[in-house]
Write an enzyme that holds these catalytic residues in place. Structure first.
Site, PDB file in Angstrom:
ATOM      1  N   PRO A   1       0.817  -1.226   0.000  1.00 30.21           N
ATOM      2  CA  PRO A   1       0.000   0.000   0.000  1.00 30.21           C
ATOM      3  C   PRO A   1       0.850   1.275   0.000  1.00 30.21           C
ATOM      4  O   PRO A   1       0.338   2.346  -0.289  1.00 30.21           O
ATOM      5  CB  PRO A   1      -0.811  -0.095   1.306  1.00 30.21           C
ATOM      6  CG  PRO A   1      -0.702  -1.514   1.751  1.00 30.21           C
ATOM      7  CD  PRO A   1       0.597  -2.027   1.210  1.00 30.21           C
TER       8      PRO A   1
ATOM      9  N   GLU B   1       0.696  -7.533   7.754  1.00 25.70           N
ATOM     10  CA  GLU B   1       0.839  -6.078   7.952  1.00 25.70           C
ATOM     11  C   GLU B   1       1.872  -5.463   7.022  1.00 25.70           C
ATOM     12  O   GLU B   1       1.951  -4.244   6.888  1.00 25.70           O
ATOM     13  CB  GLU B   1       1.186  -5.758   9.408  1.00 25.70           C
ATOM     14  CG  GLU B   1      -0.017  -5.758  10.335  1.00 25.70           C
ATOM     15  CD  GLU B   1      -1.186  -4.934   9.810  1.00 25.70           C
ATOM     16  OE1 GLU B   1      -1.029  -3.708   9.701  1.00 25.70           O
ATOM     17  OE2 GLU B   1      -2.241  -5.517   9.523  1.00 25.70           O
TER      18      GLU B   1
ATOM     19  N   ARG C   1      -2.111  -7.247 -21.919  1.00 24.59           N
ATOM     20  CA  ARG C   1      -2.903  -6.727 -23.036  1.00 24.59           C
ATOM     21  C   ARG C   1      -2.139  -5.710 -23.874  1.00 24.59           C
ATOM     22  O   ARG C   1      -2.565  -5.380 -24.977  1.00 24.59           O
ATOM     23  CB  ARG C   1      -4.234  -6.171 -22.543  1.00 24.59           C
ATOM     24  CG  ARG C   1      -4.129  -4.944 -21.680  1.00 24.59           C
ATOM     25  CD  ARG C   1      -5.430  -4.671 -20.974  1.00 24.59           C
ATOM     26  NE  ARG C   1      -6.563  -4.590 -21.898  1.00 24.59           N
ATOM     27  CZ  ARG C   1      -6.769  -3.592 -22.762  1.00 24.59           C
ATOM     28  NH1 ARG C   1      -5.929  -2.589 -22.796  1.00 24.59           N
ATOM     29  NH2 ARG C   1      -7.801  -3.598 -23.557  1.00 24.59           N
TER      30      ARG C   1
ATOM     31  N   ASP D   1      -7.644   3.370 -26.601  1.00 25.42           N
ATOM     32  CA  ASP D   1      -7.781   3.287 -25.150  1.00 25.42           C
ATOM     33  C   ASP D   1      -7.702   4.675 -24.517  1.00 25.42           C
ATOM     34  O   ASP D   1      -6.840   5.470 -24.869  1.00 25.42           O
ATOM     35  CB  ASP D   1      -6.681   2.394 -24.547  1.00 25.42           C
ATOM     36  CG  ASP D   1      -7.206   1.011 -24.205  1.00 25.42           C
ATOM     37  OD1 ASP D   1      -8.433   0.808 -24.288  1.00 25.42           O
ATOM     38  OD2 ASP D   1      -6.394   0.157 -23.848  1.00 25.42           O
TER      39      ASP D   1
HETATM   40  C1  9D3 Z   1      -2.510  -0.134   9.051  1.00 27.79           C
HETATM   41  C2  9D3 Z   1      -1.773   0.177   7.848  1.00 27.79           C
HETATM   42  N1  9D3 Z   1      -2.176  -0.594   6.665  1.00 27.79           N
HETATM   43  C3  9D3 Z   1      -1.362  -0.059   5.526  1.00 27.79           C
HETATM   44  C4  9D3 Z   1      -2.159   0.921   4.717  1.00 27.79           C
HETATM   45  C5  9D3 Z   1      -1.917  -2.033   6.851  1.00 27.79           C
HETATM   46  C6  9D3 Z   1      -2.041  -2.855   5.623  1.00 27.79           C
HETATM   47  C7  9D3 Z   1      -3.228  -2.925   4.925  1.00 27.79           C
HETATM   48  C8  9D3 Z   1      -3.349  -3.746   3.804  1.00 27.79           C
HETATM   49  C9  9D3 Z   1      -0.960  -3.600   5.205  1.00 27.79           C
HETATM   50  C10 9D3 Z   1      -1.079  -4.421   4.091  1.00 27.79           C
HETATM   51  C11 9D3 Z   1      -2.270  -4.496   3.409  1.00 27.79           C
HETATM   52  C12 9D3 Z   1      -2.397  -5.396   2.251  1.00 27.79           C
HETATM   53  N2  9D3 Z   1      -2.405  -4.673   0.953  1.00 27.79           N
HETATM   54  C13 9D3 Z   1      -1.447  -4.850   0.050  1.00 27.79           C
HETATM   55  O1  9D3 Z   1      -0.548  -5.643   0.299  1.00 27.79           O
HETATM   56  C14 9D3 Z   1      -1.444  -4.113  -1.190  1.00 27.79           C
HETATM   57  C15 9D3 Z   1      -2.254  -3.039  -1.668  1.00 27.79           C
HETATM   58  C16 9D3 Z   1      -3.376  -2.347  -1.094  1.00 27.79           C
HETATM   59  O2  9D3 Z   1      -3.868  -2.613   0.008  1.00 27.79           O
HETATM   60  N3  9D3 Z   1      -3.929  -1.328  -1.815  1.00 27.79           N
HETATM   61  C17 9D3 Z   1      -3.483  -0.976  -3.049  1.00 27.79           C
HETATM   62  N4  9D3 Z   1      -2.448  -1.594  -3.618  1.00 27.79           N
HETATM   63  C18 9D3 Z   1      -1.851  -2.610  -2.917  1.00 27.79           C
HETATM   64  S1  9D3 Z   1      -0.558  -3.485  -3.472  1.00 27.79           S
HETATM   65  C19 9D3 Z   1      -0.487  -4.433  -2.132  1.00 27.79           C
END
Ligand code: 9D3
Length: 252
Positions: free
Chosen positions: A87, A114, A152, A168
């Protein structure tokens, strides 16, 4: 192109890689997509892929060991991208898709729990990507999305509708105009008359106006990069758009 996916949930990928444009590209050897179970790179009795965070705190962190061993097993060349999906990564967009699709080899590391031990980000991954500003439970669905967006773009993946590529929205710079098919009247909802008129110039003008209208309403930042004609700018002004005023340079 080759894409390797590292995940603790390999079973999530089967139907996604079998269906549609992606499935066909894989069957035609345009893309070689391999999904690996991270547990195959563990050595303890429990096949652990995570452990609790140093310093304390909630949740678990992905272990560096299985990830380093898995990436090493792939013998990725110097031109490969090793992408950690988290994230916190840089936002994925069509530009990133185009850059990655131009590479011979992409490795996608799916985060879970996490997060991922930072030494993987610093010492193994070549970049860190997020697919957008929302929270999902792990990197698997983001990885599927990226595989789709890359595959794609590969030459031959869209068959002869490769012309749809040039069309696109994120390549042409505007969102697509509305589309209609039969029937001309569906439960009292009519197709816009102009589309039934046979007047191809009028149809082209209407579609351009609707593409501009949608882009202005839903994604106005795209207008800054779009190639706009004088006629486009006239249409946009009629829709209430103000052309961005240049920021004055500081004077000496
Ligand atoms: C409490 C903090 N959170 C981080 C924003 C914890 C957390 C949430 C979700 C840690 C890991 C995740 C899992 N998500 C992903 O691994 C992830 C992701 C996403 O949640 N949103 C957009 N792109 C991606 S790429 C990997």
């Amino acid at each position: 192109m080759r894409i390797d996916v590292l995940t603790v949930f390999p079973e999530m990928f089967g139907p996604v890689l079998a269906a549609g444009i992606v499935g066909k590209a894989i069957r035609n050897s345009i893309a070689d997509v391999r999904v690996h179970d991270l547990r195959d790179f563990t050595h303890d009795r429990h096949r652990s892929t995570d452990d609790s965070p140093f310093g304390g705190g909630p949740g678990m962190v992905m272990l560096p060991g299985p990830l380093f061993e898995a990436v090493r097993s792939l013998e990725a060349g110097l031109n490969a991208a090793i992408v950690a999906l988290t994230p916190q990564g840089r936002p994925f967009g069509q530009r990133t898709a185009e850059r990655l699709a131009g590479l011979e080899h992409v490795v996608l590391i799916c985060g879970r729990y996490e997060g991922i031990d930072e030494r993987v980000i610093e010492g193994l991954a070549t970049e860190e990507i997020s697919t957008g500003d929302y929270v999902v439970s792990g990197g698997e669905i983001p990885a599927m999305l990226i595989v789709d967006a890359l595959v794609r773009l590969l030459p031959g993946a869209l068959g002869h509708s490769d012309e749809a590529l040039a069309d696109d929205s994120h390549t042409s710079g505007l969102l697509q105009h509305p589309q209609y098919t039969r029937p001309a009247d569906f439960e009292g909802f009519a197709v816009p008359e102009v589309l039934l008129s046979g007047n191809h110039a009028a149809i082209a003008r209407w579609r351009r106006q609707e593409a501009l209208r949608r882009t202005l309403e839903r994604h106005p930042d795209m207008l800054a990069e779009a190639e706009l004609s004088a006629e486009d700018i006239r249409i946009l002004r009629a829709l209430g758009w103000q052309p961005p005023t240049p920021v004055p340079e500081p004077q000496e």
